[in-house]
Enzyme design. Structure first.
Site, PDB file in Angstrom:
ATOM      1  CG  LEU A  33      26.820   2.609  39.226  1.00 42.53           C
ATOM      2  CD1 LEU A  33      27.720   1.818  40.169  1.00 42.53           C
ATOM      3  CD2 LEU A  33      27.608   3.738  38.574  1.00 42.53           C
ATOM      4  CG  HIS A  37      28.699   3.618  35.170  1.00 42.82           C
ATOM      5  ND1 HIS A  37      27.357   3.615  34.915  1.00 42.82           N
ATOM      6  CD2 HIS A  37      29.107   4.906  35.101  1.00 42.82           C
ATOM      7  CE1 HIS A  37      26.952   4.852  34.701  1.00 42.82           C
ATOM      8  NE2 HIS A  37      27.992   5.659  34.797  1.00 42.82           N
ATOM      9  N   GLY A 147      34.918   6.915  30.687  1.00 40.48           N
ATOM     10  CA  GLY A 147      34.417   6.245  29.485  1.00 40.48           C
ATOM     11  C   GLY A 147      34.509   7.151  28.264  1.00 40.48           C
ATOM     12  CE  LYS A 149      27.232   7.615  27.383  1.00 44.95           C
ATOM     13  NZ  LYS A 149      26.819   9.043  27.468  1.00 44.95           N
ATOM     14  CG  ASP A 150      30.407  11.331  28.812  1.00 45.92           C
ATOM     15  OD1 ASP A 150      29.486  11.993  28.317  1.00 45.92           O
ATOM     16  OD2 ASP A 150      30.230  10.407  29.622  1.00 45.92           O
ATOM     17  CD  GLN A 153      33.089  13.757  31.740  1.00 50.61           C
ATOM     18  OE1 GLN A 153      32.188  14.471  32.125  1.00 50.61           O
ATOM     19  NE2 GLN A 153      33.110  12.455  31.985  1.00 50.61           N
ATOM     20  CB  SER A 186      22.691   7.055  33.651  1.00 54.08           C
ATOM     21  OG  SER A 186      23.923   6.518  34.065  1.00 54.08           O
TER      22      SER A 186
HETATM   23  O1  PAF Z   1      30.831  11.394  33.331  1.00 50.37           O
HETATM   24  C1  PAF Z   1      30.207  11.586  34.406  1.00 50.37           C
HETATM   25  O2  PAF Z   1      29.410  10.750  34.846  1.00 50.37           O
HETATM   26  C2  PAF Z   1      30.438  12.877  35.167  1.00 50.37           C
HETATM   27  O3  PAF Z   1      30.623  13.943  34.299  1.00 50.37           O
HETATM   28  C3  PAF Z   1      31.597  12.778  36.177  1.00 50.37           C
HETATM   29  C4  PAF Z   1      32.922  12.573  35.486  1.00 50.37           C
HETATM   30  C5  PAF Z   1      31.337  11.650  37.150  1.00 50.37           C
HETATM   31  C6  PAF Z   1      31.687  14.087  36.968  1.00 50.37           C
HETATM   32  O4  PAF Z   1      30.519  14.337  37.678  1.00 50.37           O
END
Ligand code: PAF
Length: 285
Positions: A33, A37, A147, A149-150, A153, A186
């Protein structure tokens, strides 16, 4: 703060909280973290009665074995940070607990998962959907925090909750940056001191490209970003795409969307870094 490693224990604790009409927020993480985060945790604590943070390095979303093996794991430090951030439950399941048998589910959320990271990391988003859907079924959160950043996602997870009718509100939170602009990740801990010094060039270039974009075509901006980042020999751009921020589909003209977002993936040495930037409407050609 309770540290829980069994699904049935977490479900029992949360059932009691729900009986008491507590609103539950979830922050899914893979640990290691950082302040990025913690900004999600802070928001989760503020907006819910109970904050659950999961720390689980999910093997099914890694298409690169080396990346999985070298992913930083710092559980004791993570728990200390979460305690200080007023988290209520940390969920730290083992791989066997989350996957007592192989997860054979295959998801298809359409074009949103086929481009950018989806095209370059086969199976990645399927693995993300596997683990995040399991976490949603286990925790049954009212809200879940991710977040920006992704960026892609979040779009995939939104498509997932729509398609699977999972009753959770997805909250996207802004990218947190180091003082020199580098997006917090990370993976930054894997950079050598020299790479770490060069890495902020990615964020600087994206920022510069917003001004450069005035009067320029989408392709001009893409060329500018790739050329500027790759002037630094340690950097190799895997892709820079300007997409419709709603659908993740690449745009050819600024008029193709009301929400243009530039998404970049760069290898800094062998560390894969991602970042993104939103183009303001008044910067369009
Ligand atoms: O973004 C992340 O850290 C990962 O893709 C998540 C959402 C925790 C799923 O493992």
């Amino acid at each position: 703060m309770k540290i829980v490693d069994k699904i049935k224990d977490l479900k029992a604790y949360l059932a009691k909280e729900k009986q008491d009409n507590k609103r539950i927020g979830l922050v899914p993480t893979m640990g290691a973290l950082h302040a990025g985060h913690l900004s999600l945790v802070k928001r989760c604590v503020k907006e819910n009665d109970i904050c659950v943070v999961s720390v689980f390095v999910n093997p099914t979303q890694f298409n690169d074995k080396h990346d999985l093996e070298t992913y930083p794991r710092t559980l004791d430090k993570d728990c200390a940070l979460l305690q200080a951030a007023n988290c209520d439950y940390v969920f730290v399941p083992s791989v066997e607990e989350m996957y007592p048998e192989p997860d054979t589910r295959t998801f298809d959320f359409g074009p949103v998962m086929q481009v950018m990271e989806g095209a370059r990391r086969p199976g990645h988003f399927n693995g993300v959907a596997q683990v995040v859907s399991k976490l949603f079924y286990i925790v049954e959160p009212d809200k879940a925090y991710f977040g920006e950043k992704d960026f892609q996602q979040i779009a995939v997870i939104r498509a997932m909750v729509n398609q699977l009718h999972i009753p959770v509100e997805i909250i996207d939170c802004p990218i947190m940056r180091e003082a020199d602009g580098l997006a917090m990740s990370s993976r930054n801990t894997r950079l050598t001191p020299e790479q770490r010094q060069k890495a902020p060039l990615i964020a600087h270039t994206l920022k510069e490209s917003v001004n450069f974009a005035a009067g320029k075509s989408v392709q001009d901006v893409i060329n500018f970003v790739v050329k500027t980042v790759e002037k630094e020999p340690v950097m190799k751009v895997e892709y820079y795409e300007i997409v419709d921020g709603h659908t993740m589909q690449p745009i050819q003209n600024w008029s193709d969307t009301d929400y243009p977002v530039g998404c970049i993936t760069v290898y800094c040495g062998d560390v894969r870094l991602i970042d993104n930037i939103k183009y303001a409407l008044n910067h369009k050609a």
